[in-house]
Design a protein around this motif. Sequence first.
Motif, PDB file in Angstrom:
ATOM      1  N   PHE A   1       0.845  -1.197   0.000  1.00  0.00           N
ATOM      2  CA  PHE A   1       0.000   0.000   0.000  1.00  0.00           C
ATOM      3  C   PHE A   1       0.878   1.243   0.000  1.00  0.00           C
ATOM      4  O   PHE A   1       0.599   2.211  -0.711  1.00  0.00           O
ATOM      5  CB  PHE A   1      -0.916   0.002   1.223  1.00  0.00           C
ATOM      6  N   THR A   2       1.956   1.202   0.795  1.00  0.00           N
ATOM      7  CA  THR A   2       2.877   2.347   0.847  1.00  0.00           C
ATOM      8  C   THR A   2       3.554   2.556  -0.500  1.00  0.00           C
ATOM      9  O   THR A   2       3.687   3.699  -0.969  1.00  0.00           O
ATOM     10  CB  THR A   2       3.942   2.127   1.943  1.00  0.00           C
ATOM     11  N   PHE A   3       3.988   1.466  -1.134  1.00  0.00           N
ATOM     12  CA  PHE A   3       4.609   1.577  -2.463  1.00  0.00           C
ATOM     13  C   PHE A   3       3.620   2.175  -3.470  1.00  0.00           C
ATOM     14  O   PHE A   3       3.978   3.001  -4.309  1.00  0.00           O
ATOM     15  CB  PHE A   3       5.089   0.205  -2.946  1.00  0.00           C
ATOM     16  N   GLY A   4       2.360   1.722  -3.386  1.00  0.00           N
ATOM     17  CA  GLY A   4       1.335   2.258  -4.278  1.00  0.00           C
ATOM     18  C   GLY A   4       1.115   3.735  -4.026  1.00  0.00           C
ATOM     19  O   GLY A   4       0.959   4.524  -4.969  1.00  0.00           O
ATOM     20  N   LEU A   5       1.115   4.110  -2.753  1.00  0.00           N
ATOM     21  CA  LEU A   5       0.941   5.511  -2.376  1.00  0.00           C
ATOM     22  C   LEU A   5       2.055   6.366  -2.968  1.00  0.00           C
ATOM     23  O   LEU A   5       1.812   7.452  -3.500  1.00  0.00           O
ATOM     24  CB  LEU A   5       0.935   5.624  -0.850  1.00  0.00           C
ATOM     25  N   VAL A   6       3.281   5.864  -2.879  1.00  0.00           N
ATOM     26  CA  VAL A   6       4.434   6.601  -3.419  1.00  0.00           C
ATOM     27  C   VAL A   6       4.340   6.727  -4.937  1.00  0.00           C
ATOM     28  O   VAL A   6       4.630   7.782  -5.505  1.00  0.00           O
ATOM     29  CB  VAL A   6       5.750   5.908  -3.013  1.00  0.00           C
ATOM     30  N   ALA A   7       3.924   5.650  -5.601  1.00  0.00           N
ATOM     31  CA  ALA A   7       3.794   5.686  -7.060  1.00  0.00           C
ATOM     32  C   ALA A   7       2.773   6.735  -7.483  1.00  0.00           C
ATOM     33  O   ALA A   7       3.014   7.531  -8.406  1.00  0.00           O
ATOM     34  CB  ALA A   7       3.388   4.311  -7.590  1.00  0.00           C
ATOM     35  N   PHE A   8       1.647   6.778  -6.794  1.00  0.00           N
ATOM     36  CA  PHE A   8       0.622   7.775  -7.117  1.00  0.00           C
ATOM     37  C   PHE A   8       1.059   9.178  -6.711  1.00  0.00           C
ATOM     38  O   PHE A   8       0.679  10.158  -7.354  1.00  0.00           O
ATOM     39  CB  PHE A   8      -0.707   7.416  -6.444  1.00  0.00           C
ATOM     40  N   LEU A   9       1.870   9.267  -5.663  1.00  0.00           N
ATOM     41  CA  LEU A   9       2.411  10.564  -5.262  1.00  0.00           C
ATOM     42  C   LEU A   9       3.233  11.166  -6.395  1.00  0.00           C
ATOM     43  O   LEU A   9       3.065  12.341  -6.756  1.00  0.00           O
ATOM     44  CB  LEU A   9       3.273  10.398  -4.009  1.00  0.00           C
ATOM     45  N   PHE A  10       4.096  10.361  -6.992  1.00  0.00           N
ATOM     46  CA  PHE A  10       4.916  10.833  -8.112  1.00  0.00           C
ATOM     47  C   PHE A  10       4.052  11.087  -9.348  1.00  0.00           C
ATOM     48  O   PHE A  10       4.365  11.976 -10.153  1.00  0.00           O
ATOM     49  CB  PHE A  10       6.035   9.838  -8.415  1.00  0.00           C
ATOM     50  N   ALA A  11       2.975  10.311  -9.494  1.00  0.00           N
ATOM     51  CA  ALA A  11       2.050  10.560 -10.608  1.00  0.00           C
ATOM     52  C   ALA A  11       1.435  11.949 -10.473  1.00  0.00           C
ATOM     53  O   ALA A  11       1.335  12.705 -11.451  1.00  0.00           O
ATOM     54  CB  ALA A  11       0.946   9.497 -10.623  1.00  0.00           C
ATOM     55  N   HIS A  12       1.031  12.303  -9.259  1.00  0.00           N
ATOM     56  CA  HIS A  12       0.447  13.625  -9.032  1.00  0.00           C
ATOM     57  C   HIS A  12       1.475  14.733  -9.275  1.00  0.00           C
ATOM     58  O   HIS A  12       1.132  15.804  -9.780  1.00  0.00           O
ATOM     59  CB  HIS A  12      -0.114  13.721  -7.618  1.00  0.00           C
ATOM     60  N   LEU A  13       2.712  14.481  -8.906  1.00  0.00           N
ATOM     61  CA  LEU A  13       3.761  15.477  -9.162  1.00  0.00           C
ATOM     62  C   LEU A  13       3.956  15.677 -10.664  1.00  0.00           C
ATOM     63  O   LEU A  13       4.209  16.798 -11.118  1.00  0.00           O
ATOM     64  CB  LEU A  13       5.074  15.034  -8.503  1.00  0.00           C
ATOM     65  N   ALA A  14       3.813  14.587 -11.429  1.00  0.00           N
ATOM     66  CA  ALA A  14       3.898  14.701 -12.891  1.00  0.00           C
ATOM     67  C   ALA A  14       2.741  15.525 -13.426  1.00  0.00           C
ATOM     68  O   ALA A  14       2.909  16.366 -14.323  1.00  0.00           O
ATOM     69  CB  ALA A  14       3.904  13.306 -13.528  1.00  0.00           C
ATOM     70  N   TYR A  15       1.546  15.320 -12.865  1.00  0.00           N
ATOM     71  CA  TYR A  15       0.386  16.103 -13.286  1.00  0.00           C
ATOM     72  C   TYR A  15       0.561  17.578 -12.912  1.00  0.00           C
ATOM     73  O   TYR A  15       0.209  18.466 -13.690  1.00  0.00           O
ATOM     74  CB  TYR A  15      -0.892  15.547 -12.641  1.00  0.00           C
ATOM     75  N   VAL A  16       1.106  17.838 -11.723  1.00  0.00           N
ATOM     76  CA  VAL A  16       1.376  19.222 -11.316  1.00  0.00           C
ATOM     77  C   VAL A  16       2.328  19.881 -12.310  1.00  0.00           C
ATOM     78  O   VAL A  16       2.105  21.013 -12.758  1.00  0.00           O
ATOM     79  CB  VAL A  16       1.981  19.277  -9.891  1.00  0.00           C
ATOM     80  N   ALA A  17       3.389  19.156 -12.672  1.00  0.00           N
ATOM     81  CA  ALA A  17       4.364  19.688 -13.635  1.00  0.00           C
ATOM     82  C   ALA A  17       3.696  19.977 -14.979  1.00  0.00           C
ATOM     83  O   ALA A  17       4.015  20.969 -15.646  1.00  0.00           O
ATOM     84  CB  ALA A  17       5.509  18.699 -13.812  1.00  0.00           C
ATOM     85  N   ALA A  18       2.745  19.098 -15.367  1.00  0.00           N
ATOM     86  CA  ALA A  18       2.028  19.321 -16.626  1.00  0.00           C
ATOM     87  C   ALA A  18       1.205  20.596 -16.544  1.00  0.00           C
ATOM     88  O   ALA A  18       1.251  21.441 -17.452  1.00  0.00           O
ATOM     89  CB  ALA A  18       1.114  18.121 -16.919  1.00  0.00           C
ATOM     90  N   PHE A  19       0.472  20.775 -15.467  1.00  0.00           N
ATOM     91  CA  PHE A  19      -0.377  21.964 -15.320  1.00  0.00           C
ATOM     92  C   PHE A  19       0.453  23.242 -15.253  1.00  0.00           C
ATOM     93  O   PHE A  19       0.014  24.294 -15.719  1.00  0.00           O
ATOM     94  CB  PHE A  19      -1.255  21.840 -14.068  1.00  0.00           C
ATOM     95  N   VAL A  20       1.655  23.134 -14.692  1.00  0.00           N
ATOM     96  CA  VAL A  20       2.538  24.304 -14.600  1.00  0.00           C
ATOM     97  C   VAL A  20       2.924  24.804 -15.991  1.00  0.00           C
ATOM     98  O   VAL A  20       3.140  26.012 -16.184  1.00  0.00           O
ATOM     99  CB  VAL A  20       3.792  23.963 -13.764  1.00  0.00           C
ATOM    100  N   THR A  21       2.981  23.902 -16.964  1.00  0.00           N
ATOM    101  CA  THR A  21       3.316  24.336 -18.330  1.00  0.00           C
ATOM    102  C   THR A  21       2.221  25.204 -18.925  1.00  0.00           C
ATOM    103  O   THR A  21       2.438  25.867 -19.944  1.00  0.00           O
ATOM    104  CB  THR A  21       3.553  23.130 -19.259  1.00  0.00           C
TER     105      THR A  21
END
Length: 226
Positions: free
Chosen positions: A80-100
């Motif tokens: 569950f923790t590994f999954g949480l971390v994977a989705f955490l980085f997914a959200h950071l990728a989405y944040v980076a996309a929106f920043v563009t």
Amino acid sequence: MYRRLLIAAIIISGLGYLFALADENMMMRWIFKPGTIILMILLAATIRNVSKPYKNLIIIGLFLSAIGDCFLLLSGKQWFTFGLVAFLFAHLAYVAAFVTRWRFSRYHLLALIPIAAYSFLLLNRLHTDILVGGNAGLWIPVLIYVVVISIMIWSAVISRSWIAVTGAILFFMSDSLLAWNMFVTSISWAGYGVMISYYLAQFLLTKSIERSKKNVIAYENYSSIR
């Protein structure tokens, strides 16, 4: 034509996962859960004449989400923790996309009020139940995750894409239901609610790529004038 076929395949795959969930068919869940997101990656890859940074970052977010889906199919707190971390980085990728697409206005600060209020209320309840339930080790990861997904929603607001905003909010709703069902109280329909809102969220985030056509055209016109 092939894009319509991909969208149809995404719908069929998503429904397939719901049926596999109801039937408790683990093999089919392994196929359909990450498979639906992989189909969305293929759909994203077919979108042409758009901002490449935005498109690539959304695809990265989808890929990390597929990895997170696989971790969450495994039982145990560590997965569950590994999954949480994977989705955490997914959200950071989405944040980076929106920043563009960053188009900030001071009025966007108002959007922080409902986002922060909801996040505070959710975290306040989760904190108590996570500690009481003997899951103290998960509190910090959950706290960081909620903060990041809140930032993701606000970033979507600043990008001024209603499709991205709706997708981000649905993602938070899906995760909120998952956390509530896991740490607070069991909800009979939670599994279906989580996945329906999750797939809708990811699909909308994928479709939000198309909006960036305007940015590409505007940039090309500006370059030609220069």
